[in-house]
Write a protein that holds these residues in place. Sequence first.
Motif, short mmCIF file in Angstrom:
data_model
loop_
_atom_site.label_atom_id
_atom_site.label_comp_id
_atom_site.label_asym_id
_atom_site.label_seq_id
_atom_site.Cartn_x
_atom_site.Cartn_y
_atom_site.Cartn_z
N LYS A 1 4.33 2.62 1.55
CA LYS A 1 4.55 2.48 3.00
C LYS A 1 5.89 1.87 3.33
O LYS A 1 6.52 2.24 4.34
CB LYS A 1 3.42 1.66 3.61
CG LYS A 1 2.10 2.39 3.71
CD LYS A 1 1.07 1.56 4.46
CE LYS A 1 -0.24 2.31 4.59
NZ LYS A 1 -1.27 1.52 5.30
N ASP B 1 0.82 -1.21 0.00
CA ASP B 1 0.00 0.00 0.00
C ASP B 1 0.86 1.27 0.00
O ASP B 1 2.07 1.22 0.23
CB ASP B 1 -0.90 -0.01 1.24
CG ASP B 1 -2.18 0.79 1.05
OD1 ASP B 1 -2.33 1.42 -0.02
OD2 ASP B 1 -3.01 0.81 1.97
N VAL B 2 0.19 2.40 -0.25
CA VAL B 2 0.83 3.70 -0.13
C VAL B 2 0.19 4.44 1.05
O VAL B 2 -0.91 4.12 1.48
CB VAL B 2 0.70 4.55 -1.41
CG1 VAL B 2 1.38 3.85 -2.58
CG2 VAL B 2 -0.77 4.83 -1.73
N ASP C 1 -1.85 6.94 3.13
CA ASP C 1 -3.04 7.75 2.94
C ASP C 1 -3.20 8.64 4.17
O ASP C 1 -2.78 8.27 5.27
CB ASP C 1 -4.27 6.85 2.78
CG ASP C 1 -5.54 7.64 2.51
OD1 ASP C 1 -5.78 8.01 1.35
OD2 ASP C 1 -6.29 7.89 3.48
N ASP D 1 4.58 12.05 3.83
CA ASP D 1 4.68 10.73 3.22
C ASP D 1 3.42 10.32 2.47
O ASP D 1 3.40 9.25 1.85
CB ASP D 1 4.98 9.67 4.29
CG ASP D 1 6.29 9.90 5.00
OD1 ASP D 1 7.28 10.20 4.31
OD2 ASP D 1 6.33 9.77 6.25
N VAL D 2 2.37 11.10 2.54
CA VAL D 2 1.12 10.74 1.87
C VAL D 2 1.40 10.51 0.38
O VAL D 2 2.01 11.35 -0.30
CB VAL D 2 0.05 11.83 2.06
CG1 VAL D 2 -1.17 11.57 1.18
CG2 VAL D 2 -0.36 11.91 3.53
N GLY D 3 0.98 9.36 -0.12
CA GLY D 3 1.22 8.99 -1.51
C GLY D 3 2.49 8.18 -1.73
O GLY D 3 2.69 7.63 -2.81
N VAL D 4 3.33 8.08 -0.70
CA VAL D 4 4.59 7.33 -0.78
C VAL D 4 4.32 5.87 -0.40
O VAL D 4 3.54 5.59 0.51
CB VAL D 4 5.64 7.94 0.16
CG1 VAL D 4 6.91 7.09 0.19
CG2 VAL D 4 5.95 9.37 -0.25
N HIS E 1 4.60 6.81 9.73
CA HIS E 1 4.38 7.65 8.55
C HIS E 1 4.01 9.07 8.97
O HIS E 1 3.24 9.27 9.91
CB HIS E 1 3.27 7.06 7.68
CG HIS E 1 3.44 5.61 7.36
ND1 HIS E 1 4.56 5.12 6.70
CD2 HIS E 1 2.65 4.53 7.63
CE1 HIS E 1 4.43 3.80 6.58
NE2 HIS E 1 3.30 3.43 7.13
N SER F 1 8.47 4.66 3.14
CA SER F 1 8.29 5.57 4.26
C SER F 1 8.83 4.95 5.54
O SER F 1 9.56 5.58 6.31
CB SER F 1 6.82 5.93 4.43
OG SER F 1 6.59 6.63 5.64
#
Length: 267
Positions: A85, A63-64, A66, A80-83, A76, A88
Motif C-alpha cells: 500500500k 499491508d498490500v 486487496d 495495484d492489487v498485491g502491491v 489504490h 501504491s
Amino acid sequence: MTLTEAQVERYSRHILLQDVGGEGQEKILNAKVLVIGAGGLGSPIALYLAAAGVGTIGIIDGDVVDVSNLQRQVIHFTPDVGVPKVESAKNKIQEINPDVNVVTYQDIVHSKNILDVIKDYDFVVDGTDNFAAKFLINDACVIAGKPYSHGGILRFDGQTMTHVPGEACYRCVFKQPPPANAVPTCSQAGVLGAVAGMLGTIQAAEVLKYIIGVGDLLVNRLLIFDAKSMKFRTSNFKKNPNCPVCGENPTVTELVDGEQAVCDLKV
C-alpha cells in the motif's frame, strides 16, 4: 522561500484565500506530515495533503492492496492489487504532485518503532482501523509532544478529534480500549465507502488549518457524524487531570502494544 511561477499557478486557489495567501502556502510547502495507515482514511488524507502541496508526506502501512480495499481506499486502483500500500500510495501522490517528498515505511506502528518514526514530523494523522493502534498513537504523540488527528469509522458513522500538546487527548475521552468483542470489527459490521472519504477530508482540513494557523481546530471537541441521517454533532470535553497519559500524575509512561482485532476488510 519564494514561490516559483509554477507553484503560484498550481496553488493559486490557496493563495487567493485571504487566510492563506503566499505565506500560508509556503508554510504548507515546508510542512512534514505523517499519515499512519494507507487505507480508507489514509487515502483521502494523503491525496488532499499532496494536492495542497505539503512538502513531505510520510506513509506507514505494512499491508498490500486487496481487491476488497478498492470499495473505499481511493488511492489504490485495480492494477495495484498485491502491491504494498505504501508504494501504491506513493505512486498516486507523485502523479498528483511530483514536488512532494514521499517517505514510505512498509511496516505497522508498534511500541518499539513509533517514537522514532514520528520524531521528524510536524503533525501525525491516525488513519488506522483498530483500538490498539489508536491508543498507541495517542500515547506516543502525547509523550513526544506531537499534535495529531484521531479518526475512526464504522458502518455509516465517523468521529474525529485533534490533539495538540497541553490539551485533552484521546485517553481523556476514552480511558482504555473496550473489552474484546465489545465493538464489532469492520469485517463484522462493514462500512459505507464514502464515509471514509467524508472523515478523511475533515482530517486533512484539520492538518492544513494547523499548519497555516487558521480557524478553530477540533481541540477538546469530538466531532461525530451519522451519514445515514446526515447529522453532525460536537461533544465538548476538557483535559482530564487524572488522564493516565497526559494528566497530572501519568501512569502511562512507556509504550506498550495492545491486542489488535482481526479485520478482514481493513479500514
